[in-house]
Design a protein around this motif. Structure first.
Motif, mmCIF file in Angstrom:
data_model
loop_
_atom_site.group_PDB
_atom_site.id
_atom_site.type_symbol
_atom_site.label_atom_id
_atom_site.label_comp_id
_atom_site.label_asym_id
_atom_site.label_seq_id
_atom_site.Cartn_x
_atom_site.Cartn_y
_atom_site.Cartn_z
ATOM 1 N N GLN A 57 0.834 -1.204 0.000
ATOM 2 C CA GLN A 57 0.000 0.000 0.000
ATOM 3 C C GLN A 57 0.871 1.258 0.000
ATOM 4 O O GLN A 57 0.586 2.225 -0.731
ATOM 5 C CB GLN A 57 -0.905 -0.014 1.233
ATOM 6 C CG GLN A 57 -1.901 1.124 1.308
ATOM 7 C CD GLN A 57 -2.778 1.030 2.542
ATOM 8 O OE1 GLN A 57 -2.399 0.440 3.551
ATOM 9 N NE2 GLN A 57 -3.957 1.618 2.476
ATOM 10 N N TYR A 58 1.921 1.231 0.788
ATOM 11 C CA TYR A 58 2.840 2.379 0.842
ATOM 12 C C TYR A 58 3.475 2.645 -0.517
ATOM 13 O O TYR A 58 3.527 3.795 -0.980
ATOM 14 C CB TYR A 58 3.908 2.104 1.904
ATOM 15 C CG TYR A 58 5.166 2.908 1.747
ATOM 16 C CD1 TYR A 58 5.205 4.260 2.067
ATOM 17 C CD2 TYR A 58 6.337 2.310 1.274
ATOM 18 C CE1 TYR A 58 6.378 5.004 1.914
ATOM 19 C CE2 TYR A 58 7.509 3.041 1.128
ATOM 20 C CZ TYR A 58 7.513 4.383 1.434
ATOM 21 O OH TYR A 58 8.671 5.099 1.277
ATOM 22 N N ILE A 59 3.963 1.602 -1.176
ATOM 23 C CA ILE A 59 4.618 1.782 -2.479
ATOM 24 C C ILE A 59 3.619 2.299 -3.505
ATOM 25 O O ILE A 59 3.942 3.181 -4.327
ATOM 26 C CB ILE A 59 5.249 0.457 -2.953
ATOM 27 C CG1 ILE A 59 6.375 0.012 -2.010
ATOM 28 C CG2 ILE A 59 5.767 0.574 -4.378
ATOM 29 C CD1 ILE A 59 7.579 0.917 -2.001
ATOM 30 N N LYS A 60 2.411 1.790 -3.493
ATOM 31 C CA LYS A 60 1.395 2.247 -4.444
ATOM 32 C C LYS A 60 1.087 3.729 -4.284
ATOM 33 O O LYS A 60 0.802 4.433 -5.260
ATOM 34 C CB LYS A 60 0.112 1.432 -4.267
ATOM 35 C CG LYS A 60 0.164 0.012 -4.805
ATOM 36 C CD LYS A 60 -1.173 -0.675 -4.589
ATOM 37 C CE LYS A 60 -1.215 -2.061 -5.205
ATOM 38 N NZ LYS A 60 -2.532 -2.740 -4.967
ATOM 39 N N GLU A 61 1.119 4.212 -3.048
ATOM 40 C CA GLU A 61 0.747 5.602 -2.764
ATOM 41 C C GLU A 61 1.948 6.547 -2.776
ATOM 42 O O GLU A 61 1.806 7.731 -2.477
ATOM 43 C CB GLU A 61 0.064 5.684 -1.394
ATOM 44 C CG GLU A 61 -1.248 4.939 -1.299
ATOM 45 C CD GLU A 61 -2.347 5.613 -2.092
ATOM 46 O OE1 GLU A 61 -2.248 6.835 -2.330
ATOM 47 O OE2 GLU A 61 -3.307 4.924 -2.485
ATOM 48 N N LEU A 62 3.119 6.039 -3.137
ATOM 49 C CA LEU A 62 4.348 6.816 -2.999
ATOM 50 C C LEU A 62 4.380 7.969 -3.997
ATOM 51 O O LEU A 62 4.531 7.765 -5.203
ATOM 52 C CB LEU A 62 5.558 5.893 -3.200
ATOM 53 C CG LEU A 62 6.928 6.412 -2.783
ATOM 54 C CD1 LEU A 62 6.970 6.696 -1.291
ATOM 55 C CD2 LEU A 62 8.007 5.411 -3.164
ATOM 56 N N HIS A 63 4.236 9.187 -3.498
ATOM 57 C CA HIS A 63 4.336 10.385 -4.332
ATOM 58 C C HIS A 63 4.441 11.602 -3.414
ATOM 59 O O HIS A 63 4.079 11.548 -2.239
ATOM 60 C CB HIS A 63 3.112 10.536 -5.247
ATOM 61 C CG HIS A 63 1.846 10.834 -4.499
ATOM 62 N ND1 HIS A 63 1.109 9.867 -3.843
ATOM 63 C CD2 HIS A 63 1.199 12.013 -4.289
ATOM 64 C CE1 HIS A 63 0.056 10.419 -3.268
ATOM 65 N NE2 HIS A 63 0.084 11.719 -3.512
ATOM 66 N N PHE A 64 4.921 12.688 -3.949
ATOM 67 C CA PHE A 64 5.069 13.929 -3.194
ATOM 68 C C PHE A 64 3.936 14.879 -3.575
ATOM 69 O O PHE A 64 3.848 15.332 -4.722
ATOM 70 C CB PHE A 64 6.416 14.584 -3.486
ATOM 71 C CG PHE A 64 7.593 13.823 -2.932
ATOM 72 C CD1 PHE A 64 8.118 14.141 -1.685
ATOM 73 C CD2 PHE A 64 8.173 12.786 -3.661
ATOM 74 C CE1 PHE A 64 9.210 13.438 -1.175
ATOM 75 C CE2 PHE A 64 9.259 12.083 -3.160
ATOM 76 C CZ PHE A 64 9.777 12.400 -1.906
ATOM 77 N N ASP A 65 3.058 15.178 -2.620
ATOM 78 C CA ASP A 65 2.023 16.185 -2.833
ATOM 79 C C ASP A 65 2.652 17.580 -2.841
ATOM 80 O O ASP A 65 3.793 17.766 -2.392
ATOM 81 C CB ASP A 65 0.975 16.120 -1.717
ATOM 82 C CG ASP A 65 0.172 14.821 -1.762
ATOM 83 O OD1 ASP A 65 -0.060 14.314 -2.870
ATOM 84 O OD2 ASP A 65 -0.206 14.321 -0.679
ATOM 85 N N GLN A 66 1.875 18.551 -3.303
ATOM 86 C CA GLN A 66 2.403 19.916 -3.333
ATOM 87 C C GLN A 66 2.759 20.398 -1.935
ATOM 88 O O GLN A 66 3.769 21.091 -1.742
ATOM 89 C CB GLN A 66 1.396 20.872 -3.984
ATOM 90 C CG GLN A 66 1.921 22.285 -4.175
ATOM 91 C CD GLN A 66 3.189 22.317 -5.036
ATOM 92 O OE1 GLN A 66 3.238 21.751 -6.109
ATOM 93 N NE2 GLN A 66 4.235 23.007 -4.549
ATOM 94 N N GLU A 67 1.957 20.013 -0.940
ATOM 95 C CA GLU A 67 2.274 20.444 0.423
ATOM 96 C C GLU A 67 3.569 19.798 0.929
ATOM 97 O O GLU A 67 4.292 20.395 1.732
ATOM 98 C CB GLU A 67 1.120 20.155 1.383
ATOM 99 C CG GLU A 67 0.623 18.739 1.397
ATOM 100 C CD GLU A 67 -0.611 18.558 0.515
ATOM 101 O OE1 GLU A 67 -0.637 19.161 -0.590
ATOM 102 O OE2 GLU A 67 -1.524 17.820 0.937
ATOM 103 N N ASP A 68 3.864 18.583 0.421
ATOM 104 C CA ASP A 68 5.145 17.961 0.749
ATOM 105 C C ASP A 68 6.304 18.776 0.154
ATOM 106 O O ASP A 68 7.315 19.032 0.823
ATOM 107 C CB ASP A 68 5.211 16.533 0.213
ATOM 108 C CG ASP A 68 4.145 15.629 0.796
ATOM 109 O OD1 ASP A 68 3.693 15.897 1.925
ATOM 110 O OD2 ASP A 68 3.767 14.647 0.122
#
Length: 484
Positions: A57-68
């Protein structure tokens, strides 16, 4: 908890190293990292793998949001071009893993990541966080269940867990390790595991007397009537009032399908044996006697030896926190780097401590069973290109004392590759089983262990051997490093 972007759940140095790779390396340079551990928890003879579904689940969701991105920019440590790169960051590599519920041993890869170096570096912290925690609790649960010798173990440590996630995912892992259910309702909802529970002392104390409290509870839950009998006096008040309620239920024609008492204090061995005599004399030989009160595998084992008349156990604090061994100790080490020709060049980490010297290269694991009884003989770590056949004789040797050798004749053993591919080119190729299916698989896995390996004190060690080719590679690298 269904969808959660945990990309920034990482150590800062993962990101600073990523920026260094971005500035000074080929972004497509592919590496191999192994996640493994060096010692079994609780001084045991094995561990249980758990947490893979959450890693997926973590790997699937791995991305940087703008707030990140905005937060990282505010730290004043990262270049604008690196932050721009992070906006489109996704995992594109391969992952291999030992499936959840599998018995595992020190020094063998639990998870293998093959990916561009920046991607492989970033996922280190989260993978270790998830795998270390759940594998620890699953292993502790397996030990507790072993001590109970077939009795049911219920996990109910939520209120003592180190936070909501630890309580919920810890309960998941405890069920994988063998618990029959949990008191954690959220865990039940998320993962489809049985939820169980009785009532607290406050329930008894809120009524005018103990009998009325028992009677009211029995009227509401006749099919799950476990009464807590130690609020006032276990043998003089609690058990007699429980017997009175059970008698009234039987006389009223209420089926006594699942009923009994719970002990939560005092000398559990003595009280349970006395309560058993009282219940049997009253005509309730099938009444359950359950117990709680700071239990762990050693206390349960001791109570069993003492002949305690307990057949159901509630284990909380010492299970959900693995109190005597609160961390798993998994590590994540670079094992190989792909060169311009596409070949993986093995890498090794040296240490003054021999157990911290890593096994280099692109590896896989074979589990070796004695064909006669299905028990584990050893595990064999070899290079990925190596193939072994049950039709051939197999020589195993101790990598620390290589003159110690064992020859297995063809036909006397069976082989099983342990690791499965989870991600391929960033796409998940694996479907996680349900928690209850993983639990059933784990019970079959535990059956492949010798009793000597499962014992709680001074267990027999299962050998994890290296293939000759991997051993030779390791020695060559050690000699080259020494020469330098």
């Amino acid at each position: 908890m269904d969808r959660q972007n945990l990309t920034l759940m990482t150590d800062l140095y993962e990101l600073t190293m990523m920026q260094g790779y971005f500035m000074h390396k080929d972004l497509n340079e592919t590496v191999i990292f192994d996640a493994f551990y060096r010692r079994n928890p609780c001084d045991g003879g094995y561990a249980i793998s758990a947490g893979l579904e959450q890693v997926i689940q973590y790997i699937k969701e791995l991305h940087f949001d703008q707030e990140d991105i905005d937060y990282l920019a505010s730290l004043g440590m990262f270049r604008a071009d690196f932050l721009e790169y992070l906006k489109t960051f996704r995992f594109s590599g391969d992952i291999y893993a030992i499936p959840e519920g599998t018995v595992m041993f020190p020094r063998e890869p639990v998870i293998k990541v093959i990916a561009p170096i920046m991607e492989a570096q970033l996922v280190e912290t989260a993978i270790l966080n998830i795998i270390n925690h759940q594998s620890l609790i699953a292993t502790k649960a397996a030990r507790v269940c072993y001590a109970a010798r077939g009795d049911g173990i219920m996990e109910f440590g939520l209120r003592r867990a180190q936070g909501p996630d630890a309580g919920t995912y810890g309960a998941r892992a405890a069920v994988i390790g063998g618990c029959i259910g949990t008191s954690n309702v959220l865990c039940g909802q998320l993962f489809g595991v049985p939820v169980k529970g009785t009532h607290a002392h406050s329930w008894i104390m809120s009524f005018p007397d103990e009998y009325t409290a028992f009677k009211t509870y029995a009227d509401m839950y006749p099919d799950a009537c476990i009464l807590l009998v130690d609020t006032y006096d276990t043998l003089k008040s609690g058990v007699p009032n429980a017997i009175r309620v059970f008698t009234e239920m039987r006389e009223a024609g209420v089926p006594l399908t699942f009923y009994g008492i719970r002990l939560d204090s005092g000398d559990l061995a003595y009280l349970s044996k006395q309560a058993r005599k009282m219940l049997d004399a009253a005509g309730f030989p099938d009444a359950v006697i359950s117990a709680s009160n700071d239990l762990d595998e050693h206390l349960i084992d001791s109570l069993k030896v003492q002949g305690a008349a307990i057949t159901s156990w509630g284990v909380g604090t010492n299970l959900i926190t693995s109190k005597d061994n609160p961390s798993f100790g998994g590590v994540y080490k670079l094992a190989a780097i792909r060169d311009e020709k596409g070949d993986f060049i093995p890498k090794i980490k040296l240490s003054e401590n021999s157990e911290k010297v890593t096994n280099p290269g692109n590896k896989k694991i074979y589990r070796i069973y004695e064909k006669e009884n299905g028990k584990i003989k050893a595990d064999l770590i070899c290079l990925a290109e190596e193939e072994y056949r049950e039709e051939d004789d197999l020589v195993l040797f101790d990598s620390l004392e290589p003159w110690k050798k064992t020859k297995l004749k063809a036909g006397t053993y069976s082989l099983r590759p342990l690791m499965e591919q989870i991600f391929q080119n960033g796409q998940c190729r694996y479907t996680s089983p349900s928690v209850m299916d993983i639990r059933a698989y784990c019970q079959r896995e535990l059956d492949t262990l010798w009793e000597e390996t499962k014992r709680l004190v001074n267990p027999h060690e299962v050998y994890v051997d290296l293939s000759q080719k991997l051993y030779d590679t390791k020695i060559r690298l050690l000699e080259e490093m020494s020469a330098d």
